[in-house]
Design a protein around this motif. Structure first.
Motif, PDB file in Angstrom:
ATOM      1  N   ALA A  38       1.844   2.067  -3.831  1.00 55.91           N
ATOM      2  CA  ALA A  38       0.774   2.524  -4.512  1.00 55.91           C
ATOM      3  C   ALA A  38       0.261   3.679  -3.638  1.00 55.91           C
ATOM      4  N   ALA A  39       1.181   4.312  -2.561  1.00 60.69           N
ATOM      5  CA  ALA A  39       0.005   5.489  -2.285  1.00 60.69           C
ATOM      6  C   ALA A  39       1.313   6.414  -3.301  1.00 60.69           C
ATOM      7  N   ARG A  54      -7.790   2.385   0.385  1.00 56.56           N
ATOM      8  CA  ARG A  54      -6.142   1.829   1.479  1.00 56.56           C
ATOM      9  C   ARG A  54      -5.231   3.468   1.138  1.00 56.56           C
ATOM     10  N   ALA A  55      -5.240   3.376  -0.136  1.00 61.90           N
ATOM     11  CA  ALA A  55      -3.232   4.270  -1.027  1.00 61.90           C
ATOM     12  C   ALA A  55      -3.715   5.567  -0.278  1.00 61.90           C
ATOM     13  N   ARG A  68      -8.036  -1.090  -2.633  1.00 61.91           N
ATOM     14  CA  ARG A  68      -6.721  -0.766  -2.672  1.00 61.91           C
ATOM     15  C   ARG A  68      -6.726   1.093  -2.328  1.00 61.91           C
ATOM     16  N   ASP A 110       0.701  -0.965  -0.039  1.00 65.86           N
ATOM     17  CA  ASP A 110       0.316   0.038  -0.134  1.00 65.86           C
ATOM     18  C   ASP A 110       0.909   0.975  -0.062  1.00 65.86           C
ATOM     19  N   ARG A 111       1.875   0.809   0.628  1.00 67.87           N
ATOM     20  CA  ARG A 111       2.943   2.391   0.672  1.00 67.87           C
ATOM     21  C   ARG A 111       3.184   3.041  -0.808  1.00 67.87           C
TER      22      ARG A 111
END
Length: 335
Positions: free
Chosen positions: A58-59, A330-331, A327, A55-56
């Motif tokens: 993806a952010a 979360r990102a 997703r 996720d990090r």
């Protein structure tokens, strides 16, 4: 993570369109490419971190999409850029047919170190690329970190007679890249080393420069958090840069074009011709090179020209749409 206002989650979710596009050949282990297109006030943006990314990571990709759709991109210093052809890890016998349909033929990047293949396969593939494109073409290889230092020395010793422009991410870690550069120098093997994953997936991408682990860096706008952040990183690294893509739709490729167009002192053709690997796209006029070049004008047109019919035709099943929206949620929380 951005210098411009970040849209709230509801706005992003409302702007999101999930697509799954078929590919012409298997690449990075996939035969279909999923992506999220975001309809922002300043144009369409793409968010498409690979499924295995945390996720990090993806952010950071989401920060780039927000910059593209909701922020302002740096002004270009050039109106067109050179682009390389991409040759996946296909059998040598398929190379000529593959390259016959590619307009960008001055420079080629060839995938090597594919799981299940041998060095003999790599040498045969690169040899055929050199034969088809001729002695004046620039040929670079990309191992995606697939070799140990010992394997990389052996492979690049075998490939060096084919006059490589550079080897991209031959080993996985920064320390291994630094060790490899020393080994190549001691052995008189004149193949420059380029860092890719060691830049875009690293907590501290500047370690590449500090440890003298590369001769140049390969940068992608999305994994680095956007054009502005990528330009800042390149400046701090102090190394020549090649702008590449991450198997993007034309919308994502357009962001790479804007990064390359804003980069001072661009000396290498860029890896932004991967639209040719897709069998379908989200725009009516896909962003493919013409005479080996892409223009800022066409890139900007792609960000305005997303086709509603393509979004509907290539929308995946609801389970995948939900997966991407979860997703995205979360990102967004990590921006």
């Amino acid at each position: 993570m951005s210098s411009h206002p970040t849209p709230d989650l509801d706005e992003l979710l409302a702007a999101a369109r999930v697509v799954r596009l078929p590919m012409r050949v298997r690449f990075r282990g996939v035969t279909e490419r999923e992506a999220v297109l975001l309809d922002g006030p300043h144009g369409w943006a793409e968010w498409a971190p690979f499924a295995e990314y945390a996720d990090r990571d993806a952010a950071r990709w989401l920060a780039a999409a927000v910059e593209a759709g909701w922020g302002r991109l740096p002004a270009p210093v050039r109106e067109e850029i050179g682009v390389n052809a991409t040759v996946p890890a296909v059998p040598a016998g398929d190379v000529e047919t593959l390259l016959s349909g590619v307009d960008a033929r001055r420079t080629a990047k060839v995938k090597v170190a594919e799981t299940g293949q041998s060095l003999r396969d790599d040498v045969a593939r690169v040899t055929e690329v050199r034969r088809v494109l001729g002695p004046a073409a620039r040929v670079r290889v990309d191992a995606n970190g697939g070799w140990t230092v010992e394997q990389a020395v052996s492979a690049l010793t075998a490939l060096a007679p084919l006059d490589l422009e550079y080897a991209e991410q031959p080993c996985r870690t920064v320390e291994e890249l630094a060790e490899l550069r020393l080994a190549l120098a001691r052995g008189g093997i004149g193949v420059p080393v380029a860092a890719d994953e060691s830049i875009r997936r690293a907590e501290d991408p500047l370690r590449v420069a500090r440890l003298a682990a590369a001769d140049l860096v390969v940068v992608k706008a999305a994994p680095l958090g956007g054009v502005g952040r990528a330009l800042e990183l390149i400046d701090r690294c102090g190394l020549p840069a090649v702008v590449s893509s991450a198997l993007d739709t034309s919308v994502g490729l357009a962001l790479g074009v804007r990064l390359a167009a804003a980069l001072p002192g661009l000396r290498h053709d860029c890896g932004l011709g991967t639209g040719a690997l897709l069998a379908a796209d989200v725009v009516g006029d896909p962003l493919l090179p013409v005479a080996g070049r892409l223009t800022v004008a066409r890139a900007d047109a792609a960000r305005e020209g997303v086709d509603a019919g393509a979004l509907a035709a290539y929308r995946p099943e609801e389970e995948r749409v939900t997966w991407w929206r979860d997703r995205l949620t979360r990102a967004h929380a990590l921006l």
